[in-house]
Scaffold this motif. Structure first.
Motif, short mmCIF file in Angstrom:
data_model
loop_
_atom_site.label_atom_id
_atom_site.label_comp_id
_atom_site.label_asym_id
_atom_site.label_seq_id
_atom_site.Cartn_x
_atom_site.Cartn_y
_atom_site.Cartn_z
N THR A 155 0.85 -1.19 0.00
CA THR A 155 0.00 0.00 0.00
C THR A 155 0.89 1.24 0.00
N SER A 156 0.28 2.41 -0.13
CA SER A 156 1.09 3.63 -0.21
C SER A 156 1.96 3.80 1.03
N LEU A 157 1.38 3.63 2.22
CA LEU A 157 2.17 3.79 3.43
C LEU A 157 3.18 2.66 3.59
N THR A 158 2.75 1.43 3.40
CA THR A 158 3.68 0.31 3.64
C THR A 158 4.75 0.21 2.56
N MET A 159 4.49 0.73 1.36
CA MET A 159 5.57 0.85 0.37
C MET A 159 6.67 1.75 0.90
N ALA A 160 6.28 2.86 1.51
CA ALA A 160 7.27 3.77 2.08
C ALA A 160 8.04 3.10 3.21
N MET A 161 7.38 2.21 3.95
CA MET A 161 8.02 1.51 5.05
C MET A 161 8.92 0.38 4.57
N THR A 162 8.67 -0.13 3.37
CA THR A 162 9.46 -1.20 2.77
C THR A 162 10.77 -0.64 2.23
N ALA A 163 11.86 -1.36 2.41
CA ALA A 163 13.17 -0.84 2.02
C ALA A 163 13.45 -0.99 0.53
N LYS A 164 13.18 -2.15 -0.02
CA LYS A 164 13.62 -2.48 -1.37
C LYS A 164 12.88 -1.65 -2.40
N HIS A 165 13.63 -1.02 -3.28
CA HIS A 165 13.03 -0.12 -4.25
C HIS A 165 12.36 -0.86 -5.40
N LEU A 166 13.13 -1.72 -6.08
CA LEU A 166 12.61 -2.48 -7.21
C LEU A 166 12.38 -3.93 -6.77
N PRO A 167 11.18 -4.44 -6.94
CA PRO A 167 10.06 -3.93 -7.73
C PRO A 167 9.00 -3.17 -6.95
N TYR A 168 9.18 -2.98 -5.65
CA TYR A 168 8.07 -2.57 -4.81
C TYR A 168 7.71 -1.08 -4.90
N LYS A 169 8.69 -0.21 -5.19
CA LYS A 169 8.41 1.23 -5.16
C LYS A 169 8.65 1.94 -6.49
N GLU A 170 9.35 1.28 -7.39
CA GLU A 170 9.69 1.88 -8.68
C GLU A 170 8.46 2.45 -9.37
N PHE A 172 6.11 4.42 -8.40
CA PHE A 172 4.85 4.56 -7.67
C PHE A 172 4.80 5.78 -6.75
N GLY A 173 5.83 6.62 -6.77
CA GLY A 173 5.85 7.78 -5.87
C GLY A 173 4.93 8.90 -6.30
N PRO A 174 4.75 9.94 -5.46
CA PRO A 174 5.43 10.13 -4.18
C PRO A 174 4.89 9.19 -3.11
N LEU A 175 5.78 8.82 -2.20
CA LEU A 175 5.41 7.90 -1.14
C LEU A 175 4.98 8.67 0.11
N SER A 176 4.36 7.96 1.02
CA SER A 176 3.85 8.59 2.23
C SER A 176 4.99 9.21 3.04
N PRO A 177 4.75 10.38 3.62
CA PRO A 177 5.80 11.05 4.40
C PRO A 177 5.90 10.50 5.82
N GLU A 178 6.86 11.02 6.56
CA GLU A 178 7.08 10.72 7.98
C GLU A 178 7.39 9.24 8.23
N VAL A 179 8.09 8.63 7.27
CA VAL A 179 8.63 7.28 7.47
C VAL A 179 10.15 7.41 7.46
N HIS A 180 10.80 6.95 8.52
CA HIS A 180 12.24 7.13 8.70
C HIS A 180 12.90 5.76 8.86
N ARG A 181 14.04 5.58 8.20
CA ARG A 181 14.70 4.27 8.19
C ARG A 181 16.02 4.33 8.95
N VAL A 182 16.28 3.28 9.73
CA VAL A 182 17.52 3.19 10.50
C VAL A 182 18.17 1.83 10.23
N PRO A 183 19.47 1.68 10.52
CA PRO A 183 20.12 0.38 10.31
C PRO A 183 19.57 -0.69 11.25
N THR A 184 19.66 -1.92 10.79
CA THR A 184 19.33 -3.06 11.64
C THR A 184 20.61 -3.74 12.08
N ALA A 185 20.49 -4.73 12.94
CA ALA A 185 21.67 -5.46 13.43
C ALA A 185 21.80 -6.76 12.66
#
Length: 440
Positions: A155-170, A172-185
């Protein structure tokens, strides 16, 4: 009854599947990808029978959906009975007991003994999106924090939350705002990704770049799914959850793929004693029918005003009936225990194979959620071409495996938890042969 064995009567895909695939290409948009262009006629347990009569071993479970096996008798029986009574009313119009029964079961099964509420939806992405809505309503804050390599939906919001660009976001923007990404362990990726280093980076970004007082929710997969079946370094997620509690942030566990016995516990959060504020489930919940849920602390779930949650098909009565059958099978057959036994049988075999194949960078996973990551030998540089070639070998020999990972270099194994041991060993033999042939 379908015999639980691998049987090849034609090349894969066979002539009838190729014929139907050509028709599909004329009728269905190309945006729908396909892993293996066979058309399934019947399925039972861990075996798919295609229209050409081939019997394939299913190590994908419809992407972790048919954990109880295809055509589980309890699921089928309950679906037939419910469909004969009524197929739909919309729970927001007139109520029915199945919805409440599923909610009660999830309130009982999810981690923690605090008072809970459960809202039912149709898909995993809906569950994640509604968890964010609930967290925002509860906190009055806008921001959402997610992790590298995450997958949360389309969905629009969960696409923004998903990291991988292709094929999920290519495209389809603009994506939902106020989603911030940080490194994982990610233990495979070196010292920067240890639990301590990753947590320090997470806390620093939240405090200095986002503002902890602006964050409604941190959403995490206890084991990364599409991102490559990465098990976060031990201690990382508990520290994240503690940080959330200290700052009034809702900690959301996206257990859409990991939940309901898949990792050897009923929920993957339990491996580290996590008690999330909200838990998202879907996939295995209804044994093949579309159903999803958000289960969480009563005071958080009740923050949303009446009418703020729902959907025409949310908690469909037939899907609820299927879920009650699937949950019965999961509990009565101790499928969490069976997942743990699958891990004990498969991981040592894969690790022994990795010792002699330099192209295998890592073998990992929990329960029946296992993965092999391929790299350029001697490095951590991804080798997606190797993963693709191994998958092709498996498919040609009647074993359905899936490729995943941000770089497309991971073979993931998601067998039905009811898979027969001999059938599992047979499928692993094909995988072993493919890896030795392609990578060694």
């Amino acid at each position: 009854m379908i015999s639980q064995e691998r049987v090849l009567r034609t090349p894969i895909p066979g002539p009838r599947s190729r014929e139907l695939h050509a028709r599909r290409e004329a009728e269905v948009p190309r945006g729908f990808g396909v892993t293996l262009p066979i058309f399934v006629d019947r399925a039972e347990g861990a075996v798919l029978v295609d229209v050409d009569g081939n019997q394939l071993v299913d190590l994908g479970s419809g992407i972790a959906v048919t954990s109880v096996g295809a055509s589980d008798p309890r699921v089928v029986e309950r679906v037939r009975e419910q469909a004969g009574r009524f197929t739909h009313t919309c729970f927001m119009v007139t109520e029915y007991a199945g919805f409440v029964d599923v909610a009660a079961a999830l309130n009982r099964l999810t981690p923690g003994d605090h008072p809970k509420r459960t809202a039912l939806f149709s898909t995993g992405a809906e569950a994640v999106e509604n968890a964010v809505k609930i967290a925002r309503s509860h906190t009055g804050r806008p921001a959402v924090v997610v992790f590298d390599h995450a997958y949360h939906g389309r969905t629009s919001l969960t696409m923004a939350m998903t990291a991988k660009h292709l094929p999920y976001k290519e495209s389809f923007g603009p994506l939902s705002p106020e989603v911030h990404r940080v490194p994982t362990a990610d233990p495979f990726r070196g010292p920067f990704f240890t639990a301590e280093a990753a947590f320090a980076r997470f806390a620093d970004v939240v405090r200095t770049q986002i503002g902890a007082g602006r964050v409604a929710a941190v959403v995490a997969e206890p084991v990364l799914g599409e991102g490559g079946f990465v098990v976060p370094a031990e201690g990382f997620l508990p520290r994240v959850a503690e940080f959330c509690a200290e700052h009034g942030i809702v900690f959301v566990a996206d257990e859409v793929q990991t939940g309901l016995a898949r990792t050897g516990r009923m929920f993957a959060s339990e491996h580290e004693g996590l008690v999330p504020d909200l838990v998202c489930t879907a996939k295995a919940l209804a044994g093949g029918l579309p159903l999803a849920a958000v289960t969480g602390r009563a005071e958080i779930m009740d923050a949303v005003h009446p009418g703020g949650l729902g959907g025409t098909y949310a908690g469909n009565p037939v899907a609820c009936a299927a879920a009650l059958g699937a949950l019965q099978t999961i509990e009565e057959q101790d499928l969490a225990g069976r997942a743990a036994r699958i891990e004990r049988r498969v991981l040592p075999r894969l690790r022994a194979l990795a010792a002699g194949v330099p192209a295998i960078g890592d073998v990992r996973g929990r329960g029946a959620m296992l993965a092999v990551e391929f790299v350029v030998p001697g490095t951590t540089e991804p080798a997606p071409e190797v993963a693709a070639a191994v998958a092709r070998h498996c498919h040609a020999h009647g074993v359905l495996v899936l490729v995943c990972g941000t770089y497309g270099n991971v073979i993931r194994l998601l067998p039905p938890l009811v898979i027969d041991v001999d059938l599992l060993d047979d499928a692993l033999g094909v995988l072993d042969e493919g890896i030795r042939k392609v990578a060694a």
